[in-house]
Design an enzyme around this catalytic site. Structure first.
Site: not given
Ligand code: 13P
Length: 255
Positions: A12-14, A97, A99, A169, A175, A215, A236-237
């Site tokens: 997920n590149w956000k 998600h 967020e 999640e 994050g 993470s 994510g990251g």
């Molecule tokens: P991180 O891997 O940056 O913690 O993000 C997880 C995430 O929200 C994937 O959708």
């Protein structure tokens, strides 16, 4: 119903990457991935979907989107419809998600509507659920998971439910660099599979794909994937660099 190969590793590149950057990242992933036996899904921002789709053409790597609206078309400024995502080359879409729930007011009800709309257009939803730190500390993790599942997913027909990917999640792990321990992830994910068994039976539950997200890094991927009910990752990251994303996928495959 074709079953995806486990493990499933989704990036997920956000809200990151220009079109040019997205092309480069996708190309590096395509060139670096020679393994078989896992499912990789790249989830860029809307503007880069078509470019990433072109870049992965001819490979077994899939493309997804980060959100979708539930109507096909109309006066909904700023929204994207399932039809538009299909046309751009998506096979998957992240729905609910944390967020989106936290900053954009999404609820179990809107998540449910989006899931149905996506399924109607043959887009496979990747539905995110998880508890906050306060909920965990108050011992409410499993009740939060139960209500999220019951409100937006466990009302689906068996046929529809089988197309869904679930992503556990925990919000406190996203994050933060502080992943859930393998035992913490397994406790919740085994509980989720058990709820699926009770509603749809053992066969559906065995095939169900339950990802862990929060993470995930190359250094913790192996210990997490070794848990029985962790079928892959939503990253994510660490999905923003080809090297770390591919390292996670290789670790997942090694287990
Ligand atoms: P991180 O891997 O940056 O913690 O993000 C997880 C995430 O929200 C994937 O959708």
């Amino acid at each position: 119903m074709d079953h995806l190969k486990k493990p499933v590793i989704a990036g997920n590149w956000k809200m990151n990457k220009t079109i040019a950057e997205a092309r480069e990242l996708a190309l590096n992933i395509v060139n670096g991935w020679t393994e078989t036996g896992a499912t990789l899904i790249l989830i860029p921002p809307f503007t880069a979907i078509q470019e990433v789709r072109r870049t992965v053409n001819g490979t077994e790597i899939y493309v997804g989107a980060q959100n979708v609206f539930w109507e096909d078309q109309g006066a909904f400024t700023g929204e994207i419809s399932p039809l538009q995502l299909k046309e751009a080359g998506c096979g998957f879409v992240v729905i609910g998600h944390s967020e989106r729930r936290q900053y954009f007011g999404e609820t179990d009800e809107t998540v449910g509507k989006k899931v149905l709309a996506a399924l109607n257009h043959n887009l496979r939803p990747i539905v995110c659920i998880g508890e906050t730190l306060e909920e965990r500390e108050a011992g409410q993790t499993l009740s939060k998971i139960t209500s999220q599942l019951e409100n937006s997913l466990l009302t689906l027909s068996e046929n529809d439910f089988q197309k869904i990917i679930l992503a556990y999640e925990p919000i406190w792990a996203i994050g933060t660099g502080k992943n859930a321990t393998p035992a913490q992830a397994e406790e919740v994910q085994a509980y989720i599979r058990n709820l699926i068994t009770r509603k749809y039976g053992k066969e559906v539950a065995d095939y169900a794909i339950i990802l862990y997200g929060g993470s995930v890094k190359p250094a913790n991927a192996f210990s997490l994937i070794k848990e029985k009910d962790v079928d892959g990752f939503l990253v994510g990251g660490a999905s923003l660099e080809a090297e770390s994303f591919l390292a996670i996928a290789r670790e997942a495959l090694r287990a």
